[in-house]
Write a protein that holds these residues in place. Structure first.
Motif, PDB file in Angstrom:
ATOM      1  N   TRP A   9       0.830  -1.205   0.000  1.00 42.60           N
ATOM      2  CA  TRP A   9       0.000   0.000   0.000  1.00 42.60           C
ATOM      3  C   TRP A   9       0.866   1.257   0.000  1.00 42.60           C
ATOM      4  N   MET A  10       1.977   1.233   0.737  1.00 43.31           N
ATOM      5  CA  MET A  10       2.871   2.403   0.763  1.00 43.31           C
ATOM      6  C   MET A  10       3.436   2.680  -0.631  1.00 43.31           C
ATOM      7  N   ILE A  11       3.634   1.649  -1.434  1.00 44.10           N
ATOM      8  CA  ILE A  11       4.175   1.834  -2.782  1.00 44.10           C
ATOM      9  C   ILE A  11       3.176   2.574  -3.670  1.00 44.10           C
ATOM     10  N   VAL A  12       1.893   2.229  -3.580  1.00 47.07           N
ATOM     11  CA  VAL A  12       0.898   2.845  -4.468  1.00 47.07           C
ATOM     12  C   VAL A  12       0.242   4.089  -3.866  1.00 47.07           C
ATOM     13  N   SER A  13       0.449   4.338  -2.595  1.00 44.37           N
ATOM     14  CA  SER A  13      -0.250   5.432  -1.909  1.00 44.37           C
ATOM     15  C   SER A  13       0.038   6.840  -2.454  1.00 44.37           C
ATOM     16  N   PRO A  14       1.218   7.150  -2.977  1.00 43.02           N
ATOM     17  CA  PRO A  14       1.389   8.521  -3.490  1.00 43.02           C
ATOM     18  C   PRO A  14       0.394   8.876  -4.590  1.00 43.02           C
ATOM     19  N   TRP A  15       0.038   7.905  -5.410  1.00 40.47           N
ATOM     20  CA  TRP A  15      -0.902   8.177  -6.500  1.00 40.47           C
ATOM     21  C   TRP A  15      -2.355   8.087  -6.040  1.00 40.47           C
ATOM     22  N   VAL A  16      -2.625   7.276  -5.008  1.00 39.57           N
ATOM     23  CA  VAL A  16      -3.997   7.108  -4.528  1.00 39.57           C
ATOM     24  C   VAL A  16      -4.366   8.202  -3.531  1.00 39.57           C
ATOM     25  N   VAL A  20       7.325  10.250  -4.398  1.00 38.91           N
ATOM     26  CA  VAL A  20       7.069   8.917  -4.942  1.00 38.91           C
ATOM     27  C   VAL A  20       8.214   7.970  -4.585  1.00 38.91           C
ATOM     28  N   LEU A  21       9.432   8.402  -4.808  1.00 41.50           N
ATOM     29  CA  LEU A  21      10.596   7.571  -4.521  1.00 41.50           C
ATOM     30  C   LEU A  21      10.685   7.241  -3.031  1.00 41.50           C
ATOM     31  N   GLY A  78       7.993   1.440   1.160  1.00 38.95           N
ATOM     32  CA  GLY A  78       7.122   0.296   0.901  1.00 38.95           C
ATOM     33  C   GLY A  78       7.898  -0.958   0.558  1.00 38.95           C
ATOM     34  N   GLY A  79       8.922  -0.816  -0.270  1.00 38.73           N
ATOM     35  CA  GLY A  79       9.750  -1.972  -0.627  1.00 38.73           C
ATOM     36  C   GLY A  79      10.445  -2.581   0.575  1.00 38.73           C
ATOM     37  N   LEU A  80      11.014  -1.728   1.427  1.00 34.46           N
ATOM     38  CA  LEU A  80      11.655  -2.224   2.646  1.00 34.46           C
ATOM     39  C   LEU A  80      10.652  -2.902   3.568  1.00 34.46           C
ATOM     40  N   THR A  81       9.458  -2.332   3.668  1.00 33.79           N
ATOM     41  CA  THR A  81       8.433  -2.918   4.526  1.00 33.79           C
ATOM     42  C   THR A  81       8.002  -4.285   4.009  1.00 33.79           C
ATOM     43  N   VAL A  82       7.816  -4.407   2.696  1.00 29.57           N
ATOM     44  CA  VAL A  82       7.459  -5.715   2.109  1.00 29.57           C
ATOM     45  C   VAL A  82       8.581  -6.718   2.348  1.00 29.57           C
ATOM     46  N   LEU A  83       9.818  -6.308   2.118  1.00 30.96           N
ATOM     47  CA  LEU A  83      10.957  -7.204   2.304  1.00 30.96           C
ATOM     48  C   LEU A  83      11.064  -7.685   3.754  1.00 30.96           C
ATOM     49  N   LEU A  84      10.984  -6.759   4.698  1.00 32.82           N
ATOM     50  CA  LEU A  84      11.063  -7.142   6.113  1.00 32.82           C
ATOM     51  C   LEU A  84       9.868  -7.993   6.528  1.00 32.82           C
ATOM     52  N   GLY A  85       8.697  -7.688   5.986  1.00 31.47           N
ATOM     53  CA  GLY A  85       7.516  -8.502   6.277  1.00 31.47           C
ATOM     54  C   GLY A  85       7.679  -9.919   5.768  1.00 31.47           C
ATOM     55  N   LEU A  86       8.272 -10.087   4.580  1.00 30.48           N
ATOM     56  CA  LEU A  86       8.508 -11.425   4.034  1.00 30.48           C
ATOM     57  C   LEU A  86       9.517 -12.204   4.875  1.00 30.48           C
TER      58      LEU A  86
END
Length: 147
Positions: free
Chosen positions: A101-108, A118-119, A125-133
């Protein structure tokens, strides 16, 4: 005087050795990724503070509130992973969803965000997904080991 020397004594023959091993495994269970807890907390903290770090508080007011709330939520998950790992590692999949969600949130949530905003959110978001995995993988591994 009693002999306090422990030389030559092995705990394998102790009558409570298996119980002590089980208790140790129960206490340490789910702590395979204890080093991930702090980065999760730090990513959440940075996410909450990022609008002020990157100075987009006036141009993206809705995204400021969004990042603050999401950052606090991610940081609370990091603290929860530290305090109650056996209960909280089940929420690591939710952290993956929060990262996506953090990755797409700037546009939403935002209104025509610039490249810096955006960056920033894509990296968070990428770090959060990676750590979550990583947390989810450790949770699955520890639940298989207990079975």
């Amino acid at each position: 005087m009693s002999n306090l020397s422990h030389a030559g004594h092995d705990l394998a023959g102790h009558p409570d050795a298996s119980e002590m091993r089980d208790r140790y495994a129960r206490v340490m269970g789910g702590r395979d990724v204890a080093l991930v807890d702090a980065p999760v907390f730090l990513v959440g903290l940075y996410c909450a503070l990022s609008p002020w770090v990157l100075h987009f508080t006036t141009s993206q007011t809705t995204l400021v509130n969004h990042n603050l709330i999401m950052g606090i939520a991610i940081a609370v998950l990091g603290l929860g992973f530290t305090v109650m790992p056996q209960r909280m590692y089940g929420l690591s999949w939710a952290m993956c969803v929060m990262g996506a969600w953090m990755i797409v949130s700037p546009w939403v949530v935002g209104s025509s965000p610039d490249m810096g905003v955006v960056l920033n959110n894509v990296i968070i978001g990428g770090l959060t997904v990676l750590l979550g995995l990583v947390c989810a993988g450790a949770s699955l591994k520890s639940s298989r080991d207990r079975s």
